[in-house]
Design a protein around this motif. Sequence first.
Motif, PDB file in Angstrom:
ATOM      1  N   PHE A 137      41.101  48.652  41.899  1.00  0.00           N
ATOM      2  CA  PHE A 137      41.197  47.367  42.589  1.00  0.00           C
ATOM      3  C   PHE A 137      40.540  46.301  41.715  1.00  0.00           C
ATOM      4  O   PHE A 137      39.473  46.551  41.139  1.00  0.00           O
ATOM      5  CB  PHE A 137      40.439  47.408  43.919  1.00  0.00           C
ATOM      6  N   ASP A 138      41.140  45.103  41.644  1.00  0.00           N
ATOM      7  CA  ASP A 138      40.402  43.999  41.043  1.00  0.00           C
ATOM      8  C   ASP A 138      39.404  43.484  42.083  1.00  0.00           C
ATOM      9  O   ASP A 138      39.367  43.963  43.225  1.00  0.00           O
ATOM     10  CB  ASP A 138      41.330  42.903  40.528  1.00  0.00           C
ATOM     11  N   ILE A 139      38.584  42.507  41.708  1.00  0.00           N
ATOM     12  CA  ILE A 139      37.494  42.108  42.601  1.00  0.00           C
ATOM     13  C   ILE A 139      38.008  41.481  43.895  1.00  0.00           C
ATOM     14  O   ILE A 139      37.429  41.679  44.970  1.00  0.00           O
ATOM     15  CB  ILE A 139      36.509  41.165  41.878  1.00  0.00           C
ATOM     16  N   GLY A 140      39.131  40.765  43.825  1.00  0.00           N
ATOM     17  CA  GLY A 140      39.691  40.188  45.039  1.00  0.00           C
ATOM     18  C   GLY A 140      40.211  41.250  45.988  1.00  0.00           C
ATOM     19  O   GLY A 140      39.996  41.182  47.206  1.00  0.00           O
ATOM     20  N   SER A 186      32.702  39.166  50.729  1.00  0.00           N
ATOM     21  CA  SER A 186      32.998  38.147  49.722  1.00  0.00           C
ATOM     22  C   SER A 186      32.923  38.721  48.307  1.00  0.00           C
ATOM     23  O   SER A 186      32.279  39.759  48.074  1.00  0.00           O
ATOM     24  CB  SER A 186      32.010  36.986  49.840  1.00  0.00           C
ATOM     25  N   LYS A 187      33.560  38.038  47.361  1.00  0.00           N
ATOM     26  CA  LYS A 187      33.449  38.428  45.959  1.00  0.00           C
ATOM     27  C   LYS A 187      31.998  38.326  45.487  1.00  0.00           C
ATOM     28  O   LYS A 187      31.549  39.134  44.669  1.00  0.00           O
ATOM     29  CB  LYS A 187      34.343  37.541  45.091  1.00  0.00           C
ATOM     30  N   ALA A 188      31.277  37.333  46.009  1.00  0.00           N
ATOM     31  CA  ALA A 188      29.868  37.174  45.617  1.00  0.00           C
ATOM     32  C   ALA A 188      29.052  38.398  46.001  1.00  0.00           C
ATOM     33  O   ALA A 188      28.172  38.834  45.255  1.00  0.00           O
ATOM     34  CB  ALA A 188      29.281  35.913  46.258  1.00  0.00           C
ATOM     35  N   SER A 189      29.343  38.983  47.175  1.00  0.00           N
ATOM     36  CA  SER A 189      28.632  40.193  47.583  1.00  0.00           C
ATOM     37  C   SER A 189      28.920  41.335  46.617  1.00  0.00           C
ATOM     38  O   SER A 189      28.009  42.080  46.227  1.00  0.00           O
ATOM     39  CB  SER A 189      29.040  40.595  49.003  1.00  0.00           C
ATOM     40  N   LEU A 190      30.184  41.473  46.214  1.00  0.00           N
ATOM     41  CA  LEU A 190      30.537  42.534  45.270  1.00  0.00           C
ATOM     42  C   LEU A 190      29.814  42.351  43.941  1.00  0.00           C
ATOM     43  O   LEU A 190      29.320  43.323  43.352  1.00  0.00           O
ATOM     44  CB  LEU A 190      32.045  42.558  45.039  1.00  0.00           C
ATOM     45  N   ARG A 191      29.763  41.124  43.450  1.00  0.00           N
ATOM     46  CA  ARG A 191      29.055  40.880  42.181  1.00  0.00           C
ATOM     47  C   ARG A 191      27.576  41.237  42.318  1.00  0.00           C
ATOM     48  O   ARG A 191      26.980  41.833  41.418  1.00  0.00           O
ATOM     49  CB  ARG A 191      29.218  39.415  41.777  1.00  0.00           C
ATOM     50  N   ARG A 192      26.987  40.857  43.449  1.00  0.00           N
ATOM     51  CA  ARG A 192      25.569  41.144  43.668  1.00  0.00           C
ATOM     52  C   ARG A 192      25.339  42.650  43.728  1.00  0.00           C
ATOM     53  O   ARG A 192      24.385  43.168  43.130  1.00  0.00           O
ATOM     54  CB  ARG A 192      25.108  40.463  44.953  1.00  0.00           C
ATOM     55  N   TRP A 193      26.199  43.383  44.428  1.00  0.00           N
ATOM     56  CA  TRP A 193      26.026  44.825  44.548  1.00  0.00           C
ATOM     57  C   TRP A 193      26.198  45.536  43.207  1.00  0.00           C
ATOM     58  O   TRP A 193      25.456  46.463  42.901  1.00  0.00           O
ATOM     59  CB  TRP A 193      27.010  45.389  45.561  1.00  0.00           C
ATOM     60  N   THR A 194      27.180  45.099  42.426  1.00  0.00           N
ATOM     61  CA  THR A 194      27.373  45.747  41.119  1.00  0.00           C
ATOM     62  C   THR A 194      26.232  45.402  40.173  1.00  0.00           C
ATOM     63  O   THR A 194      25.770  46.258  39.405  1.00  0.00           O
ATOM     64  CB  THR A 194      28.722  45.345  40.498  1.00  0.00           C
ATOM     65  N   ASN A 195      25.743  44.172  40.226  1.00  0.00           N
ATOM     66  CA  ASN A 195      24.621  43.794  39.362  1.00  0.00           C
ATOM     67  C   ASN A 195      23.363  44.590  39.693  1.00  0.00           C
ATOM     68  O   ASN A 195      22.545  44.879  38.806  1.00  0.00           O
ATOM     69  CB  ASN A 195      24.328  42.297  39.485  1.00  0.00           C
ATOM     70  N   ARG A 196      23.198  44.932  40.973  1.00  0.00           N
ATOM     71  CA  ARG A 196      22.024  45.697  41.410  1.00  0.00           C
ATOM     72  C   ARG A 196      22.233  47.210  41.287  1.00  0.00           C
ATOM     73  O   ARG A 196      21.337  47.985  41.596  1.00  0.00           O
ATOM     74  CB  ARG A 196      21.690  45.346  42.854  1.00  0.00           C
ATOM     75  N   GLY A 197      23.428  47.628  40.842  1.00  0.00           N
ATOM     76  CA  GLY A 197      23.702  49.046  40.694  1.00  0.00           C
ATOM     77  C   GLY A 197      24.004  49.765  41.986  1.00  0.00           C
ATOM     78  O   GLY A 197      23.999  51.000  42.032  1.00  0.00           O
ATOM     79  N   LEU A 198      24.299  49.016  43.053  1.00  0.00           N
ATOM     80  CA  LEU A 198      24.571  49.639  44.341  1.00  0.00           C
ATOM     81  C   LEU A 198      26.011  50.112  44.467  1.00  0.00           C
ATOM     82  O   LEU A 198      26.303  51.009  45.271  1.00  0.00           O
ATOM     83  CB  LEU A 198      24.263  48.644  45.472  1.00  0.00           C
ATOM     84  N   LEU A 199      26.915  49.496  43.706  1.00  0.00           N
ATOM     85  CA  LEU A 199      28.334  49.830  43.775  1.00  0.00           C
ATOM     86  C   LEU A 199      28.871  49.987  42.359  1.00  0.00           C
ATOM     87  O   LEU A 199      28.836  49.026  41.577  1.00  0.00           O
ATOM     88  CB  LEU A 199      29.097  48.736  44.526  1.00  0.00           C
ATOM     89  N   PRO A 200      29.382  51.165  41.989  1.00  0.00           N
ATOM     90  CA  PRO A 200      29.906  51.361  40.631  1.00  0.00           C
ATOM     91  C   PRO A 200      31.159  50.524  40.386  1.00  0.00           C
ATOM     92  O   PRO A 200      31.946  50.277  41.304  1.00  0.00           O
ATOM     93  CB  PRO A 200      30.244  52.859  40.591  1.00  0.00           C
ATOM     94  N   CYS A 201      31.332  50.088  39.173  1.00  0.00           N
ATOM     95  CA  CYS A 201      32.563  49.411  38.788  1.00  0.00           C
ATOM     96  C   CYS A 201      32.833  49.671  37.309  1.00  0.00           C
ATOM     97  O   CYS A 201      31.933  50.045  36.545  1.00  0.00           O
ATOM     98  CB  CYS A 201      32.502  47.913  39.072  1.00  0.00           C
ATOM     99  N   LEU A 202      34.082  49.463  36.913  1.00  0.00           N
ATOM    100  CA  LEU A 202      34.469  49.513  35.513  1.00  0.00           C
ATOM    101  C   LEU A 202      34.550  48.098  34.983  1.00  0.00           C
ATOM    102  O   LEU A 202      34.815  47.151  35.736  1.00  0.00           O
ATOM    103  CB  LEU A 202      35.823  50.217  35.362  1.00  0.00           C
ATOM    104  N   ARG A 203      34.342  47.923  33.693  1.00  0.00           N
ATOM    105  CA  ARG A 203      34.480  46.615  33.047  1.00  0.00           C
ATOM    106  C   ARG A 203      35.673  46.671  32.105  1.00  0.00           C
ATOM    107  O   ARG A 203      35.738  47.517  31.208  1.00  0.00           O
ATOM    108  CB  ARG A 203      33.212  46.264  32.275  1.00  0.00           C
ATOM    109  N   ILE A 204      36.623  45.767  32.309  1.00  0.00           N
ATOM    110  CA  ILE A 204      37.906  45.812  31.614  1.00  0.00           C
ATOM    111  C   ILE A 204      38.085  44.577  30.743  1.00  0.00           C
ATOM    112  O   ILE A 204      37.828  43.442  31.191  1.00  0.00           O
ATOM    113  CB  ILE A 204      39.072  45.888  32.614  1.00  0.00           C
ATOM    114  N   GLY A 205      38.522  44.778  29.484  1.00  0.00           N
ATOM    115  CA  GLY A 205      38.927  43.679  28.620  1.00  0.00           C
ATOM    116  C   GLY A 205      37.780  42.877  28.051  1.00  0.00           C
ATOM    117  O   GLY A 205      36.592  43.135  28.323  1.00  0.00           O
TER     118      GLY A 205
END
Length: 230
Positions: free
Chosen positions: A8-11, A20-39
Amino acid sequence: MANEPELFDIGQAAAFLQVSKASLRRWTNRGLLPCLRIGGRRERRFRRADLMAFVEAQSTSTPPGHVCGLYTSDDGRTRQAARLLGDGLDAGSACFLSAQPEVREAVLARLARRRPSLRRLLDAERLVVTEYAAGAAEQLQYWKGRFETATRNGARSIRVVGDVSGASLAQGKDFTRVLAYEAAYERLSRRFPVATVCMYDARVHSGLETAAVLTLHPDLFRHPVANLVS
């Protein structure tokens, strides 16, 4: 590849979790939610399995229940309420703040400093601010209607933070009215996926009153007590 997990993309992830997208950014920055970084722009991508695991973790970390919090200063009340509501919003809960106008303003101001999207949350009634009614029956009817509406609209969890000490119900010498309200609210809230924190001012209540309040919040000792004293 066909066997790669769905990404899934962030949206899309925000829509999936109803946050919100802001919540997702905050969670990934804090290591609470894993994500991949693309490009080259390092855009976030999320696996469906990680999103589902996050939902399950959130639902178990903030279970329905009825607890009380104690505060010893006005600033402590503001910090405690803002933190509890912020946690609820992060978890995707439908949130309610019940307090006197000056208390609500202080809590919302604190929330807004870290949440630029707060106005949108208020407009969408993801966060509802209100004031306690003068009587217990009227207040209980209000909660019943709100909880029924929230669950009918798809809310998987509800969080209530209320400054009971500042309520009209708690004014005066007959504290038994407050205790009767709390007992009735306990019965009502068990019918819904509600996590409630009833806040009390430790500066104004006697030891006997505080002890009586503690006995009416049976879920209190399932939580770190330090998180509910400020």
